[in-house]
Motif scaffolding. Structure first.
Motif, PDB file in Angstrom:
ATOM      1  N   ARG A 213     -36.100  38.453   7.270  1.00  0.00           N
ATOM      2  CA  ARG A 213     -34.733  38.705   7.730  1.00  0.00           C
ATOM      3  C   ARG A 213     -34.186  40.047   7.244  1.00  0.00           C
ATOM      4  NH1 ARG A 213     -36.246  33.996   8.922  1.00  0.00           N
ATOM      5  NH2 ARG A 213     -34.817  32.302   9.533  1.00  0.00           N
ATOM      6  N   PRO A 215     -33.422  43.731   7.921  1.00  0.00           N
ATOM      7  CA  PRO A 215     -33.341  44.634   9.079  1.00  0.00           C
ATOM      8  C   PRO A 215     -34.069  45.963   8.857  1.00  0.00           C
ATOM      9  CG  PRO A 215     -31.231  44.546   7.922  1.00  0.00           C
ATOM     10  CD  PRO A 215     -32.092  43.462   7.334  1.00  0.00           C
ATOM     11  N   ASP A 248     -29.596  49.282  16.378  1.00  0.00           N
ATOM     12  CA  ASP A 248     -28.430  49.129  15.495  1.00  0.00           C
ATOM     13  C   ASP A 248     -28.630  50.048  14.298  1.00  0.00           C
ATOM     14  OD1 ASP A 248     -26.098  48.299  14.359  1.00  0.00           O
ATOM     15  OD2 ASP A 248     -26.814  46.310  13.759  1.00  0.00           O
ATOM     16  N   LEU A 252     -29.194  50.423   9.354  1.00  0.00           N
ATOM     17  CA  LEU A 252     -30.442  50.820   8.707  1.00  0.00           C
ATOM     18  C   LEU A 252     -30.210  51.881   7.643  1.00  0.00           C
ATOM     19  CD1 LEU A 252     -32.718  51.208  11.874  1.00  0.00           C
ATOM     20  CD2 LEU A 252     -32.594  49.240  10.332  1.00  0.00           C
TER      21      LEU A 252
END
Length: 417
Positions: A213, A215, A248, A252
Motif C-alpha cells: 500500500r 504509493p 497522482d 509521490l
C-alpha cells in the motif's frame, strides 16, 4: 570480380589464408585433425561458392560449422552466412540449458508454495535487510549481475517467508523492503540480458509494492516495468507506464517523480520526440534539490554523477543527435569515478556510438577500445549490446583500417550479439 562475402573473406585473411584454394586446404586439414576424420573435406569450389555470395546462402553442415568456428573463432552467422530457422549454436544450447535451470531455481524463491511454519519476526529485521540492500547496490557497481543474482534472490525468499509470519507494521515494513529486493533481482537480470526473467521479477516487484500500500513503491514498480519496455524498444509502452506512475504525482516523493519523468524521456526518444525529451528531463532537474527522503531504494539520482545528463545523452544518442550526445558524454565521463566500472563502460560505449554518428570514426575506435576492456571484465550483456550498437554505427568504415581494428577489438564481446 571481387568476392562478395566480405565477412568470410576478412576472416580468411586474418587467418593468413591468402587464397580461397589455400583456405579450403587449411580448413580440410584442420577439420580432419579436430574431428579425427580423414574423410572430412572442404573443396575449393565450395569455399569459392561461400565467399562469392552476398546473400548468405549455402549454410555449411553442422560438422563444418564447428570446424569453421574452431579454425576462425566465429560461427557461420558471424561469417556472412544466413542462419537457417531454428539454428542454435552448440555453445548457446548449453548456455540456454544452464540459464534455464538457474532461472527455475531462482524463480522458486518468489513462488514458495503453501503455508510456512509460524515464527516470531523481530522488527529489527527490517533495518537489517535495508542495510544489506545498500551493500548489494554497491556490490552491483563492482561485480555485475552474475555473481549477485543468487544471493539477492535468496534473501528475497527469506523476506517472503518472514512476511507470512509478520503482523502489522512489521509486515508492511518487510513488504516494502521485499519489493526493493525483487526490483534489484529484476535489474540484475535485465543487466544480464535476460529480459524475460527481468519482466517476471518486475512483476513480482509490482505485486509486493501494491500489497504494501505504499504509493511511492507502486510508482517505483511502474518505472521498473518501463525500464524493461525501454530495452524492448517499446516507446508507447514506456510512456503509458510512466504516465500511470505520475497520475497522482503530488502524492509521490520527488525521487519517484524524477525517475518516472526521466524514464518517460526514454520513451519519448524511442518515438522520436526530442522536444518531450528535453522538457521531461528539464522538469526532473528542477526537482533534484528536493530529494531528501531516507528510502533505501531508487537512489541513482543521488548516487550517480550527472544522473539526468546521462539520461539526456542516452536519449540524444537514440535520436541520432551524434554531436550533441558526444559533447554531453564528454562532460558526464569526466565526473564518473573510476570505481564505477560498469556504468563507466556503458557510458563509454554510448559515447563511442555518438562519435560514430558524428562522423568521427577514429575517436569512436579509441573510446570503444576502453569500453570493450571493461565489457570483457564485467561480462555485462547490457554493455555488450551497447557495443553491438557501436559496431552497427561503424558500418560505413567496416572496410577501412579503423573499421577492421574495431571489429578485432569488439570480437570477444559482440560475437553472437
Amino acid at each position: 570480380m571481387s568476392p562478395r562475402n566480405d565477412a568470410l573473406r576478412a576472416a580468411r585473411l586474418r587467418a593468413g589464408w591468402r587464397t580461397m584454394d589455400q583456405a579450403a586446404a587449411e580448413l580440410t586439414a584442420h577439420g580432419q585433425a579436430l574431428l579425427g576424420d580423414p574423410h572430412f573435406t572442404v573443396a575449393p569450389r565450395t569455399w569459392r561458392r561461400w565467399e562469392g555470395r552476398a546473400d548468405g546462402r549455402g549454410w555449411p553442415p553442422e560438422e563444418t560449422s564447428q570446424v569453421l568456428h574452431d579454425a576462425l573463432g566465429r560461427w557461420p552467422e558471424d561469417l556472412g552466412f544466413t542462419a537457417p530457422a531454428g539454428w542454435i549454436r552448440p555453445e548457446r544450447q548449453h548456455e540456454d540449458q544452464v540459464e534455464r535451470r538457474t532461472f527455475i531455481s531462482i524463480t522458486a524463491a518468489a513462488l514458495v508454495a503453501g503455508p510456512v511454519a509460524p515464527q516470531h519476526v523481530d522488527p529489527a529485521l527490517i533495518d537489517y535487510f535495508q542495510s544489506q540492500l545498500e551493500g548489494h547496490y554497491r556490490a552491483d557497481m563492482f561485480l555485475g549481475p552474475h555473481d549477485l543474482i543468487g544471493t539477492v534472490s535468496e534473501q528475497y525468499r527469506l523476506i517472503d517467508k518472514l512476511v507470512r509470519s509478520a503482523r502489522g507494521e512489521t509486515r508492511r515494513g518487510l513488504l516494502r523492503v521485499g519489493a526493493a529486493y525483487a526490483a534489484l533481482v529484476g535489474w540484475l537480470y535485465q543487466d544480464a540480458g535476460d529480459l524475460g526473467a527481468a519482466a517476471f521479477w518486475r512483476g513480482v516487484t509490482q505485486e509486493i509494492a501494491v500489497r504494501s500500500r505504499d504509493p511511492h513503491l507502486i510508482g517505483y514498480s511502474l518505472v521498473n516495468q518501463a525500464q524493461v519496455r525501454t530495452d524492448l524498444g517499446d516507446g508507447p509502452g514506456v510512456i503509458d507506464l510512466c504516465e500511470a506512475a505520475l497520475d497522482d504525482s503530488n502524492a509521490l516523493v520527488p525521487k519517484v517523480r524524477i525517475m518516472a519523468m526521466q524514464q518517460q524521456a526514454h520513451g519519448a526518444s524511442l518515438t522520436g520526440d526530442r522536444a518531450a525529451v528535453d522538457r521531461l528531463i528539464d522538469t526532473a532537474g528542477s526537482l533534484i534539490h528536493r530529494v531528501d527522503d531516507d528510502l533505501p531504494w531508487g537512489n541513482a539520482c543521488r548516487r550517480t554523477p550527472g544522473y539526468l545528463e546521462v539520461q539526456r545523452a542516452t536519449c540524444y544518442g537514440r535520436l541520432g543527435l551524434g554531436r550533441e550526445a558526444a559533447s554531453l558524454w564528454s562532460q558526464v565521463l569526466d565526473a564518473v569515478p573510476t570505481t564505477a566500472r560498469r556504468d563507466r563502460g556503458v557510458y563509454l560505449a554510448r559515447h563511442a556510438t555518438a562519435a560514430a554518428a558524428a562522423r568521427q570514426p577514429d575517436q569512436a575506435l579509441e573510446i570503444g577500445r576502453a569500453a570493450a576492456e571493461i565489457a570483457v571484465e564485467t561480462r555485462s550483456v547490457r554493455m555488450a549490446r551497447e557495443l553491438a550498437t557501436l559496431k552497427r554505427a561503424m558500418r560505413p568504415w567496416q572496410d577501412a583500417p579503423v573499421g577492421r581494428d574495431l571489429s578485432e577489438i569488439l570480437a570477444p564481446v559482440t560475437e553472437g550479439s
